[in-house]
Design a protein around this motif. Structure first.
Motif, PDB file in Angstrom:
ATOM      1  N   UNK A   1     -10.443   1.671  -0.203  1.00 28.34           N
ATOM      2  CA  UNK A   1     -11.890   1.919  -0.166  1.00 28.34           C
ATOM      3  C   UNK A   1     -12.323   2.955  -1.212  1.00 28.34           C
TER       4      UNK A   1
ATOM      5  N   UNK B   1       0.820  -1.211   0.000  1.00 27.03           N
ATOM      6  CA  UNK B   1       0.000   0.000   0.000  1.00 27.03           C
ATOM      7  C   UNK B   1       0.851   1.257   0.000  1.00 27.03           C
TER       8      UNK B   1
ATOM      9  N   UNK C   1      -8.967  -7.632   0.000  1.00 26.98           N
ATOM     10  CA  UNK C   1      -8.104  -7.644  -1.175  1.00 26.98           C
ATOM     11  C   UNK C   1      -7.246  -8.907  -1.236  1.00 26.98           C
TER      12      UNK C   1
ATOM     13  N   UNK D   1      -0.676   7.171  -8.915  1.00 25.30           N
ATOM     14  CA  UNK D   1      -0.099   5.863  -8.578  1.00 25.30           C
ATOM     15  C   UNK D   1      -0.503   4.780  -9.565  1.00 25.30           C
TER      16      UNK D   1
ATOM     17  N   UNK E   1      -6.756  -0.079  -5.082  1.00 26.08           N
ATOM     18  CA  UNK E   1      -6.373   1.222  -4.534  1.00 26.08           C
ATOM     19  C   UNK E   1      -6.733   1.381  -3.068  1.00 26.08           C
TER      20      UNK E   1
ATOM     21  N   UNK F   1     -10.340  -3.755   4.201  1.00 29.29           N
ATOM     22  CA  UNK F   1      -9.609  -3.734   2.931  1.00 29.29           C
ATOM     23  C   UNK F   1      -8.561  -4.845   2.826  1.00 29.29           C
TER      24      UNK F   1
ATOM     25  N   UNK G   1     -11.775   0.573   5.652  1.00 32.74           N
ATOM     26  CA  UNK G   1     -10.321   0.459   5.806  1.00 32.74           C
ATOM     27  C   UNK G   1      -9.965  -0.855   6.511  1.00 32.74           C
TER      28      UNK G   1
END
Lengths: 525, 525
Positions: free
Chosen positions: B150, A443, B58, A475, B148, B54, B51
């Motif tokens: 949330x 991240x 992911x 990014x 990327x 995430x 968050x």
């Protein structure tokens, strides 16, 4: 050989603004010739020529553009001697480094030529018509990517060839079918003129419209803003400081029609030393680390400005060896007097923050633009409490953050801003901790590397030189490697367009023989 | 069945702000239940949950996420009766249209499930190590895309299912591995609650963290800004007005860390009638055109608000037939009273511009939120001189621009702003002119279609629903079709990462069996 002129399309033009000269940063001596700044008139002319060239240039096929990029590479190779000689004078970088950078620059151009010939860059997709579908028939829909339009490129100071006039931004934009307007960096105006003359020769040799390539000389903020806000410019490539990058982003966003800005700006490139690796070879890592830190006087975007480790066996050995190596460093010549001044004040600002200890300082060196290395240290808790400790100091200064335990190490990593790179030194015994760290680093950074050093960016298909803000302003992409071509393209769908009017890459029978996605399935048939 | 609550993760929450109710736009009658606006507290809670979810979300594999999307589709299908019934009440759109839109919505979710399973979305690239390369060995470098973070999604009024709570933005963000926080549109709060309950049921059934999906109710500008400026939100999907879209773009750009905004905003979707087609079937085209113009009371993003033609045989027939069809139109129900009011004033503003003639007006209809169609006309020279004539009027009003000759037609097209679509009606005899027009249209639109009408956006792999500013805030992508997943991904490179720590998609032996680029060459080995 040098004229002190810029290239506005085919015309060599002498500006009418302030006269500037590059300086030899080793001696401070000004170098001839003088260059005069251009301004609004040159920007307008360059943008008009680029706009005029765009439709012709983007209609060229992949083979034509590939040949053009290869011709640029050939022209640069033919001129490599004088280019490197001048670049040594203007940047103080060693000849061997600049010879390597010239090869890298031509290699980049050839990589994009190969990318064009391979053809996937078109992003061709075909969903064939389904006339018998119920309740409604499906139209024939085909997709390809088209170039955005003229691109403004800002030459960077620290790679006078690979990130400058014919560097990665220019190569990828030209590959995509976008004319390029370069703003030459004041620090290497002669090098820029030589490289621009090579590009111009290739434009002529390939019979392309003159507006495909222009190189302007001008005041960074003033001419930069004029260029980015010109309505004909459709995208921007930039490598440089956070302040300058954000100014271009703001200028682009303020336009009636906002445009994308690819600004590569700021990164401290954390190096995380895990306990097993540290215990096994702390001293060895310390010495090798300083090799990366002081490479090119620390003037790499990927310079390791931050070291993170947990207190434990090997950390003192790492610090001692690194401190010794820093003290033994003879000092490098920085690119300009301004950069050397900014480095010294940045280093001293960082060293003066509460809780920061200076572990070692290297020799300043004998150049006028010298920049002695420095190694600093701070506790993990202090680091997370002080955002200023994360600010990049462009040059060979690095901060060792000593964390009390693994939890604090993870907290420090979580508190980091976006980075170009994140490096992990780990042994097999470190794999559980490395596995916990990896998703956090994903991240934070565009590239994660193990048991190596972040300086040295391989130019290939898998490279990412990019990362979350503020490493870059976008990014979703990279400025190095073949993926960079995608920055300057956008998709267009063609629905029931007659066969004769379809772009060749989308025609039945796949006349270009490229990979296409047919109803979602990749095929070269 | 409806509670008047929002979904903050797993919790059903009643807001504490202003109470709002959707209205039946046919009658103006307020619909129960009332919903209370949420605010900063709900945004903060939703973002924190997103968050938190995430990293878990992911890390799920493609098959898990595909099954999740399919489960959402199944849950929506199971609830389709009540959803469509409520949507009819809240939007005034016909039941058949909404039934079709429900299928489209579940079809979109299934398309992204298929896209996940196919695996190219990873963008996997491997440049194997070259330990023997000289002068320097090459490291092992591998690349994939990661999500990327949330994503904030703003439900659109005009597609209460396909561009709303579980619409294309949500489906593509969830597919990419991004948790989604939806702001429900005030115009269809009950429909939104029902669809959100279907998504929630799928979250539970698939055992995913609650923060994967949240649906908030709140004031558009206020809660919208809170959401877009929350530091945990990493991208934004929006379909709506130019004003609202630009406000979100500005809010996102003002953050300490700017984020991408995919706003689909404004398009008049020019239809160009070429001389051959016009001469052959002017009247027929006129009638068919009004069918597209008045579909859904003109409330499509791709509604044809502009017709361009050169004076000549067939144009008068086109205009007469279109005028007759407009006069015969019974009038539609618009989505809200506010939209109907804005439509009426926009239509009257356009009709009142200098040089504009009103050719026909349709019946207003009997709804409270009625919106009678209108057909206007202006000369080409007048059109290029008056930028206000390009402004979108959301509804069934279209402006016919009569050009003196082909040169004026091309000048008009060149003067257009960016568009979602550009339509050409052409016969074989028109091909030279069409060929001259095509490159101009490619710079203006995301989709170019021949001999059809722009309303109706096929959901597939080759579709582009996007286009240059102001059609969208980011022309490099699409909000419909499988390419939309790329909006929420960024590349990461892994250099010399130990095999055990590599993501499966990048491991030797290709355990996921996906297409990967090995040294630039696509391969599934």
């Amino acid at each position: 050989m040098l004229t002190g002129e810029m290239f506005v399309g085919a015309a060599r033009v002498r500006g009418s603004g302030k006269e500037v000269r590059s300086r030899d940063p080793r001696t401070g001596v000004e170098l001839a010739p003088g260059y005069r700044y251009g301004g609004a008139a040159e920007v307008a002319r360059a943008a008009a020529l680029a706009e005029e060239a765009f439709d012709v240039y983007r209609a060229t096929d992949s083979a034509t553009r590939a040949a053009f990029l290869e011709r640029i590479a050939d022209e640069i190779s033919a001129l490599a001697g004088p280019i490197v000689e001048r670049a040594v004078l203007e940047t103080g970088l060693p000849e061997a480094r600049l010879t390597g950078e010239a090869s890298r620059t031509t290699g980049q151009l050839r990589l994009f030529a190969a990318t064009l010939r391979e053809g996937s860059w078109h992003g061709a997709r075909i969903d064939p018509a389904q006339p018998d579908r119920t309740p409604l028939p499906r139209a024939d829909i085909r997709q390809r990517r088209v170039p955005l339009g003229p691109v403004a490129v800002f030459g960077a100071s620290n790679f006078p060839l690979a990130f400058s006039v014919a560097g990665g931004d220019t190569a990828s934009a030209l590959a995509a079918g976008c004319p390029v307007v370069v703003k030459a960096h004041d620090a290497h105006l002669g090098t820029s003129e030589l490289v621009a003359s090579a590009v111009r020769a290739a434009v002529v040799a390939c019979g392309l419209p003159e507006g495909v390539f222009t190189q302007l000389v001008g005041d960074g903020p003033e001419l930069g803003t004029q260029l980015v806000t010109d309505p004909r410019i459709q995208a921007v490539g930039f490598t440089g400081s956070r302040r300058a990058g954000l100014a271009l982003v703001a200028a682009a966003a303020s336009r009636p029609q906002p445009i994308p800005v690819y600004a590569e700006m700021s990164s401290v490139n954390p190096v995380v030393l895990l306990p097993g690796a540290l215990a096994a070879r702390g001293a060895e890592l310390g010495t090798a680390f300083v090799g990366s830190l002081t490479l090119g006087a620390g003037q790499f975007c990927t310079n390791p400005g931050l070291v993170l480790a947990v207190e434990g066996p090997g950390l003192d050995e790492f610090v001692s060896a690194a401190a010794e190596a820093v003290r033994g460093d003879a000092g490098g010549t920085m690119l300009t007097l301004g950069i050397a001044g900014a480095y010294a004040s940045g280093r001293d600002r960082l060293a003066g923050r509460p809780g920061v200890t200076e572990l070692a300082r290297g020799e300043a060196g004998s150049s006028v633009a010298c920049g002695g290395a420095a190694l600093l240290s701070v506790d993990g808790s202090r680091f997370t409490a002080d955002p200023e400790l994360q600010e990049e100091v462009f040059g060979a200064t690095s901060l060792v953050v000593r964390c009390a335990d693994q939890a604090e190490l993870l907290a420090v990593v979580r508190a980091l801003e976006g980075q170009l790179t994140a490096t992990v030194h780990a042994d097999e015994s470190d794999e559980p901790l490395a596995a916990a760290l990896l998703p956090v680093l994903e991240r934070k950074a565009g590239r994660i590397l193990f048991n190596g050093w972040p300086t040295g960016v391989e130019v290939g298909h898998a490279m990412v030189h990019g990362g979350p803000f503020p490493a870059t302003s976008d990014s979703r992409t990279t400025s190095v490697g073949s993926l960079a071509i995608e920055r300057f393209l956008r998709p267009v769908a063609y629905q029931d367009v007659p066969a004769a009017l379809l772009p060749p890459v989308l025609r039945d029978g796949n006349p270009e023989g490229v990979w296409r996605r047919i109803d979602g399935e990749l095929s070269r048939d």
